[in-house]
Scaffold this motif. Structure first.
Motif, PDB file in Angstrom:
ATOM      1  N   MET A  55     -16.312 -41.585  42.806  1.00 54.61           N
ATOM      2  CA  MET A  55     -17.227 -40.574  42.257  1.00 54.61           C
ATOM      3  C   MET A  55     -17.649 -40.956  40.837  1.00 54.61           C
ATOM      4  O   MET A  55     -18.803 -40.757  40.445  1.00 54.61           O
ATOM      5  CB  MET A  55     -16.541 -39.213  42.263  1.00 54.61           C
ATOM      6  CG  MET A  55     -17.473 -38.061  41.973  1.00 54.61           C
ATOM      7  SD  MET A  55     -16.538 -36.510  42.063  1.00 54.61           S
ATOM      8  CE  MET A  55     -17.875 -35.335  42.067  1.00 54.61           C
ATOM      9  N   LEU A  74     -22.365 -32.105  39.563  1.00 62.08           N
ATOM     10  CA  LEU A  74     -22.020 -33.362  40.221  1.00 62.08           C
ATOM     11  C   LEU A  74     -21.089 -33.005  41.364  1.00 62.08           C
ATOM     12  O   LEU A  74     -20.138 -32.236  41.176  1.00 62.08           O
ATOM     13  CB  LEU A  74     -21.307 -34.292  39.233  1.00 62.08           C
ATOM     14  CG  LEU A  74     -20.927 -35.681  39.731  1.00 62.08           C
ATOM     15  CD1 LEU A  74     -22.165 -36.537  39.967  1.00 62.08           C
ATOM     16  CD2 LEU A  74     -20.017 -36.379  38.716  1.00 62.08           C
ATOM     17  N   GLY A  75     -21.348 -33.544  42.546  1.00 68.53           N
ATOM     18  CA  GLY A  75     -20.468 -33.207  43.656  1.00 68.53           C
ATOM     19  C   GLY A  75     -20.589 -34.179  44.805  1.00 68.53           C
ATOM     20  O   GLY A  75     -21.597 -34.877  44.947  1.00 68.53           O
ATOM     21  N   CYS A  76     -19.538 -34.234  45.609  1.00 68.31           N
ATOM     22  CA  CYS A  76     -19.567 -35.075  46.809  1.00 68.31           C
ATOM     23  C   CYS A  76     -18.405 -34.724  47.716  1.00 68.31           C
ATOM     24  O   CYS A  76     -17.443 -34.077  47.306  1.00 68.31           O
ATOM     25  CB  CYS A  76     -19.480 -36.558  46.455  1.00 68.31           C
ATOM     26  SG  CYS A  76     -17.892 -37.032  45.769  1.00 68.31           S
ATOM     27  N   LYS A  77     -18.543 -35.141  48.968  1.00 71.06           N
ATOM     28  CA  LYS A  77     -17.408 -35.150  49.892  1.00 71.06           C
ATOM     29  C   LYS A  77     -16.921 -36.586  49.986  1.00 71.06           C
ATOM     30  O   LYS A  77     -17.722 -37.515  49.840  1.00 71.06           O
ATOM     31  CB  LYS A  77     -17.855 -34.686  51.285  1.00 71.06           C
ATOM     32  CG  LYS A  77     -18.165 -33.220  51.340  1.00 71.06           C
ATOM     33  CD  LYS A  77     -18.402 -32.758  52.760  1.00 71.06           C
ATOM     34  CE  LYS A  77     -18.622 -31.254  52.736  1.00 71.06           C
ATOM     35  NZ  LYS A  77     -18.639 -30.653  54.064  1.00 71.06           N
ATOM     36  N   PHE A  78     -15.627 -36.742  50.231  1.00 71.80           N
ATOM     37  CA  PHE A  78     -15.072 -38.080  50.411  1.00 71.80           C
ATOM     38  C   PHE A  78     -14.956 -38.304  51.914  1.00 71.80           C
ATOM     39  O   PHE A  78     -14.023 -37.826  52.549  1.00 71.80           O
ATOM     40  CB  PHE A  78     -13.720 -38.186  49.697  1.00 71.80           C
ATOM     41  CG  PHE A  78     -13.829 -37.847  48.231  1.00 71.80           C
ATOM     42  CD1 PHE A  78     -14.373 -38.756  47.341  1.00 71.80           C
ATOM     43  CD2 PHE A  78     -13.441 -36.603  47.751  1.00 71.80           C
ATOM     44  CE1 PHE A  78     -14.508 -38.447  45.994  1.00 71.80           C
ATOM     45  CE2 PHE A  78     -13.572 -36.277  46.408  1.00 71.80           C
ATOM     46  CZ  PHE A  78     -14.113 -37.204  45.530  1.00 71.80           C
ATOM     47  N   GLY A 122     -20.212 -38.245  50.951  1.00 67.98           N
ATOM     48  CA  GLY A 122     -21.182 -37.452  51.704  1.00 67.98           C
ATOM     49  C   GLY A 122     -21.752 -36.352  50.831  1.00 67.98           C
ATOM     50  O   GLY A 122     -21.140 -35.987  49.825  1.00 67.98           O
ATOM     51  N   VAL A 123     -22.897 -35.834  51.237  1.00 69.98           N
ATOM     52  CA  VAL A 123     -23.629 -34.783  50.495  1.00 69.98           C
ATOM     53  C   VAL A 123     -23.401 -34.922  48.980  1.00 69.98           C
ATOM     54  O   VAL A 123     -23.024 -33.980  48.294  1.00 69.98           O
ATOM     55  CB  VAL A 123     -23.298 -33.345  50.977  1.00 69.98           C
ATOM     56  CG1 VAL A 123     -23.940 -33.079  52.323  1.00 69.98           C
ATOM     57  CG2 VAL A 123     -21.796 -33.078  51.090  1.00 69.98           C
TER      58      VAL A 123
END
Lengths: 130, 130
Positions: A55, A74-78, A122-123
């Motif tokens: 990230m 700020l964001g995400c899936k692992f 992801g996303v």
């Protein structure tokens, strides 16, 4: 930045030594990020990069594209682990970005982060003050 | 052993105040080849991780059984060198899927004046015994 802008894809090398350094800097000493023995015992293919390391690379790309614009989200899936072999080459993580919208002084950048052609985040998106 | 459902809604005590030093920012930024200014947007993970460790110790979960599922940051303002920050973690959601606990946490990062700097949410996957 204009909606639809495709940003220059960034490629970053990730080696075991980088994970050890990141563990020390961040305080995340989870052994799945440095011990193959523990990683495989919990069902992983081997030592994997800290999700936060990957990230941080995505955020690094955002900083490079925007010359350090203020990040407000700020964001995400692992979604898949970044498996880092115990050799000198390590692996390469690629960060691609597309400007999705620019509204009210905020630009939303969709991030596509891959390793060996496989999506690892992801996303994933960043919102910066334009 | 699955994590107890009664944890949902529980708030843990704030972490000890963490002073953001130029040296620490440099150490964390350089570990991922990132710029030091502005402070990397993933920086609050240092406090959030400490809050998470306290939470895991409290509920008797071993760190190596945790895999990071998702992380999001929403900033009220950028973090700057000299900030004194605390993280307060709350368990927001808890689901059991296929022998794993899916734990949703929400941590508020506040400055010395008590003002909200950043809210960060994390999804932690607690892998059950294989």
């Amino acid at each position: 930045m204009t909606p639809g802008d495709v940003l220059e894809t960034k490629t970053y090398a990730v080696r075991r030594a980088d994970l050890v350094r990141y563990a020390g800097a961040s305080g995340d000493f989870n052994p799945i990020h440095w011990s193959d023995r523990v990683a495989t015992a919990v069902g992983l293919p081997g030592v994997i990069a800290h999700g936060m390391f990957t990230m941080a690379l995505a955020a690094r790309a955002v900083g490079e594209w925007t010359d350090g614009a203020e990040v407000v989200e700020l964001g995400c899936k692992f979604t898949n682990p970044v498996v880092v072999p115990d050799d000198d080459e390590g692996v390469e993580v690629q960060v691609a970005g597309t400007v999705k919208s620019v509204e009210d002084g905020l630009a939303t950048i969709a991030l596509e982060v891959t390793c060996d052609g496989q999506k690892v985040l992801g996303v994933s998106k960043a919102v910066v003050r334009a | 052993m699955p994590v107890d459902q009664s944890l949902v809604g529980r708030e843990f005590p704030p972490t000890q105040p963490y002073r953001v030093s130029a040296e620490k920012v440099r150490e964390l930024a350089s570990a991922t080849g990132s710029r030091e200014d502005p402070v990397p947007p993933t920086f609050p993970i240092v406090m959030a991780f400490e809050a998470m460790n306290a939470f895991l110790a409290d509920v008797g979960v071993e760190l190596h059984r945790i895999v990071h599922g998702e992380q999001r940051f929403a900033y009220e303002r950028p973090i700057v060198v000299g900030d004194e920050l605390t993280a307060t973690l709350k368990v927001a959601t808890l689901r059991q899927i296929g022998g794993n606990d899916i734990i949703g946490t929400r941590s508020e990062i506040r400055d010395a004046g008590g003002d909200l700097v950043c809210t960060t949410t994390a999804t932690l996957v607690h892998r059950g015994d294989a």
